[in-house]
Design a protein around this motif. Sequence first.
Motif, PDB file in Angstrom:
ATOM      1  N   ALA C  87      77.430  68.243  -9.419  1.00  0.00           N
ATOM      2  CA  ALA C  87      76.252  69.110  -9.413  1.00  0.00           C
ATOM      3  C   ALA C  87      75.246  68.568 -10.413  1.00  0.00           C
ATOM      4  O   ALA C  87      75.592  68.390 -11.584  1.00  0.00           O
ATOM      5  N   PRO C  88      74.026  68.244  -9.991  1.00  0.00           N
ATOM      6  CA  PRO C  88      73.055  67.727 -10.955  1.00  0.00           C
ATOM      7  C   PRO C  88      72.674  68.836 -11.938  1.00  0.00           C
ATOM      8  O   PRO C  88      72.611  69.999 -11.554  1.00  0.00           O
ATOM      9  N   PRO C  89      72.493  68.480 -13.195  1.00  0.00           N
ATOM     10  CA  PRO C  89      72.191  69.491 -14.202  1.00  0.00           C
ATOM     11  C   PRO C  89      70.924  70.280 -13.871  1.00  0.00           C
ATOM     12  O   PRO C  89      70.852  71.474 -14.112  1.00  0.00           O
ATOM     13  N   SER C  90      69.927  69.623 -13.291  1.00  0.00           N
ATOM     14  CA  SER C  90      68.676  70.309 -12.970  1.00  0.00           C
ATOM     15  C   SER C  90      67.838  69.380 -12.109  1.00  0.00           C
ATOM     16  O   SER C  90      68.125  68.192 -12.001  1.00  0.00           O
ATOM     17  N   ALA C  91      66.785  69.940 -11.519  1.00  0.00           N
ATOM     18  CA  ALA C  91      65.872  69.114 -10.725  1.00  0.00           C
ATOM     19  C   ALA C  91      65.228  68.068 -11.633  1.00  0.00           C
ATOM     20  O   ALA C  91      65.063  66.910 -11.260  1.00  0.00           O
ATOM     21  N   GLU C  92      64.909  68.495 -12.857  1.00  0.00           N
ATOM     22  CA  GLU C  92      64.286  67.592 -13.817  1.00  0.00           C
ATOM     23  C   GLU C  92      65.262  66.466 -14.178  1.00  0.00           C
ATOM     24  O   GLU C  92      64.876  65.299 -14.291  1.00  0.00           O
ATOM     25  N   GLY C  93      66.535  66.853 -14.330  1.00  0.00           N
ATOM     26  CA  GLY C  93      67.562  65.864 -14.640  1.00  0.00           C
ATOM     27  C   GLY C  93      67.649  64.828 -13.541  1.00  0.00           C
ATOM     28  O   GLY C  93      67.775  63.633 -13.799  1.00  0.00           O
ATOM     29  N   ASN C  94      67.548  65.292 -12.305  1.00  0.00           N
ATOM     30  CA  ASN C  94      67.567  64.385 -11.160  1.00  0.00           C
ATOM     31  C   ASN C  94      66.424  63.381 -11.231  1.00  0.00           C
ATOM     32  O   ASN C  94      66.605  62.199 -11.004  1.00  0.00           O
ATOM     33  N   ALA C  95      65.238  63.894 -11.533  1.00  0.00           N
ATOM     34  CA  ALA C  95      64.045  63.043 -11.604  1.00  0.00           C
ATOM     35  C   ALA C  95      64.210  62.014 -12.727  1.00  0.00           C
ATOM     36  O   ALA C  95      63.897  60.835 -12.561  1.00  0.00           O
ATOM     37  N   ASN C  96      64.742  62.473 -13.882  1.00  0.00           N
ATOM     38  CA  ASN C  96      64.937  61.550 -15.004  1.00  0.00           C
ATOM     39  C   ASN C  96      65.988  60.497 -14.677  1.00  0.00           C
ATOM     40  O   ASN C  96      65.878  59.345 -15.098  1.00  0.00           O
ATOM     41  N   THR C  97      67.014  60.929 -13.929  1.00  0.00           N
ATOM     42  CA  THR C  97      68.074  59.990 -13.552  1.00  0.00           C
ATOM     43  C   THR C  97      67.514  58.898 -12.644  1.00  0.00           C
ATOM     44  O   THR C  97      67.853  57.724 -12.782  1.00  0.00           O
ATOM     45  N   GLU C  98      66.629  59.293 -11.745  1.00  0.00           N
ATOM     46  CA  GLU C  98      65.977  58.287 -10.891  1.00  0.00           C
ATOM     47  C   GLU C  98      65.120  57.363 -11.747  1.00  0.00           C
ATOM     48  O   GLU C  98      65.101  56.153 -11.574  1.00  0.00           O
ATOM     49  N   LYS C  99      64.396  57.988 -12.679  1.00  0.00           N
ATOM     50  CA  LYS C  99      63.440  57.224 -13.484  1.00  0.00           C
ATOM     51  C   LYS C  99      64.133  56.171 -14.357  1.00  0.00           C
ATOM     52  O   LYS C  99      63.636  55.048 -14.496  1.00  0.00           O
ATOM     53  N   ILE C 100      65.268  56.539 -14.900  1.00  0.00           N
ATOM     54  CA  ILE C 100      65.949  55.600 -15.802  1.00  0.00           C
ATOM     55  C   ILE C 100      66.432  54.360 -15.038  1.00  0.00           C
ATOM     56  O   ILE C 100      66.587  53.282 -15.605  1.00  0.00           O
ATOM     57  N   LYS C 101      66.639  54.530 -13.736  1.00  0.00           N
ATOM     58  CA  LYS C 101      67.087  53.397 -12.921  1.00  0.00           C
ATOM     59  C   LYS C 101      65.906  52.605 -12.351  1.00  0.00           C
ATOM     60  O   LYS C 101      66.085  51.493 -11.844  1.00  0.00           O
ATOM     61  N   ALA C 102      64.712  53.208 -12.429  1.00  0.00           N
ATOM     62  CA  ALA C 102      63.543  52.546 -11.847  1.00  0.00           C
ATOM     63  C   ALA C 102      62.579  52.020 -12.906  1.00  0.00           C
ATOM     64  O   ALA C 102      61.741  51.164 -12.630  1.00  0.00           O
ATOM     65  N   ASP C 103      62.676  52.539 -14.116  1.00  0.00           N
ATOM     66  CA  ASP C 103      61.678  52.232 -15.140  1.00  0.00           C
ATOM     67  C   ASP C 103      62.402  51.650 -16.368  1.00  0.00           C
ATOM     68  O   ASP C 103      63.046  52.377 -17.129  1.00  0.00           O
ATOM     69  N   LYS C 104      62.265  50.342 -16.542  1.00  0.00           N
ATOM     70  CA  LYS C 104      63.006  49.652 -17.602  1.00  0.00           C
ATOM     71  C   LYS C 104      62.632  50.156 -18.992  1.00  0.00           C
ATOM     72  O   LYS C 104      63.486  50.336 -19.852  1.00  0.00           O
ATOM     73  N   ASP C 105      61.335  50.386 -19.213  1.00  0.00           N
ATOM     74  CA  ASP C 105      60.899  50.831 -20.538  1.00  0.00           C
ATOM     75  C   ASP C 105      61.494  52.192 -20.880  1.00  0.00           C
ATOM     76  O   ASP C 105      61.876  52.453 -22.023  1.00  0.00           O
ATOM     77  N   TYR C 106      61.525  53.054 -19.875  1.00  0.00           N
ATOM     78  CA  TYR C 106      62.088  54.390 -20.066  1.00  0.00           C
ATOM     79  C   TYR C 106      63.565  54.272 -20.460  1.00  0.00           C
ATOM     80  O   TYR C 106      64.024  54.928 -21.391  1.00  0.00           O
TER      81      TYR C 106
END
Lengths: 276, 82, 190
Positions: C87-106
Amino acid sequence: MFGLFGKKYSNPALLEELRTRQDRWFVFLDKLETRMDELTTAAVPELHTVYQQDDDPYKRSHGQMLMGLIGQVNHMREKANEVREDNIVSFLYGAEATVPVITSEAGRDYHNRILAFRMACINRYYIFDEKVNEAIVLLKGTEGQQDLEGAYREQLAAFERIRDKFSCKQCGGNITIPKMFFIDTYVTCSFCHSQNTFKPSTAARMVMHNARALAEQRTAQLLRAYEESNPQDRSLYAIYLRAMFNEWNSIVPDMAVENEKFYQRLLEEHTINHFK
Amino acid sequence: MAEEKNKRMLSYLEQLKLKATQQPHYGGDITNEEAQMDIRDCPECGAARAYHKGLTACAYCGFVFMETKLTDGIHIKKENNS
Amino acid sequence: MSENPLLAPIHGITLEDYSAACARMGSGLSEEEVAKALGVELPVWQEANLLWPERMKQDATFHIVTLFGQYFGQADQHPKFSVVKAAPPSAEGNANTEKIKADKDYYQELEVARQVAYDYGVDGAQWILDKYGITIGDFQIAASRWNDQIHRDIQADYAGYNARQAAYKAKYQQLFAAAQGGNVADDIEF
């Protein structure tokens, strides 16, 4: 002749600056060391208490508190490093550029004074740095040596107490657990031949987790003998390694086959590294 | 002044200790489970799994307990395939 | 390479399966859920979970452990786990999880933040989960995706890389120091 060297180079402001800057640097590091000392003196008994009260098998509360304290000590080191860069090293470059060349008499005198300043400041820094390392060793010392032997003996006794206490979930017949297991394992009922699953306790599982560490504790004196040998005696390492794996295998006999393969690799690597 | 500093140090330590001991650890606390025995009967026909019939399928109705090919592991061996 | 006996499946569990299972456990799946997804019971899974690390320990070429890291990074695509997600912690968590895999600086910034958290006595993995909703498993997946790129960045511009890391570090040191009422030596100046 007098006319030539009549105007001897003199820079009293620089000499004064060398003196006061060195004093400030020493005072600054004194203060940091005092604070570090206060921190470790107050923290060590607290860390001991937290270690003893931490019932997490991985001692994570203690670990986190320790990391926080080491973080503060390292922060002091970083602070000193920054000041050294900005106020000592940079200053040195500037000062060297303002005085006459080293081949002139006055230049030699001033360069020597600057060199003395450099040596004094840098040596003082090394003393500080050594104290930082000592503080970290002191804090880490609170990890103590876990009594793995005691925990292991306790689990052996616990296993003897429970091994006959289980019954088959199918027919109700008694099942004696044949040996100490550290993971979920199928056991067969001797009456109805049904496959039951034995699930060891958390503490029994930890025995396997800590098996190597316990084996290392038991053979620490052999490793020390190798490390203290001078010149280093390779055969002593081989003796240690064999003894350590023997102990490891005796704690978790089920893993002996796999452990032996790992042993071979370590032994070979150690031999190869010595011939490099 | 020295006392003031000492107070600050103690309150820092007290805070750190609270933080370390009260914050939840990642993955949660480890609960101490006792040893226990369990069994998995066939959900289709209710039969128990007999040792000599292997672990992967029900000897009576063919229900597949595990869709995998067992190899020689620690306690589980190739012979335990049904 | 398929001839390498160290790569043979253990109880039918391949290295790809095992790596994805580890990544999934890191992002919140229980041992039971992982075993179920792999179609095996716990005793079988637990043996594989002991024996795969043994294979890595025995392999002096580091081939198995390298592949493990590679497969770990591709855990999202593993078919056996495509339907089972913690279960994803939150919708925001989902977005951040995507971002960390797509955005190297992040990713790099949060990696520094996580380490600084530990330096301040905070459980960094838990802090990242609480604040960003990213699990350690997803964090490690991101790490295995970015590591090669970061290695190349360092070779291309060492000073630039160091400067960025130092800036992240300073930012989070300030944040965590403020939360604990400062560092113990803040009042000592040159």
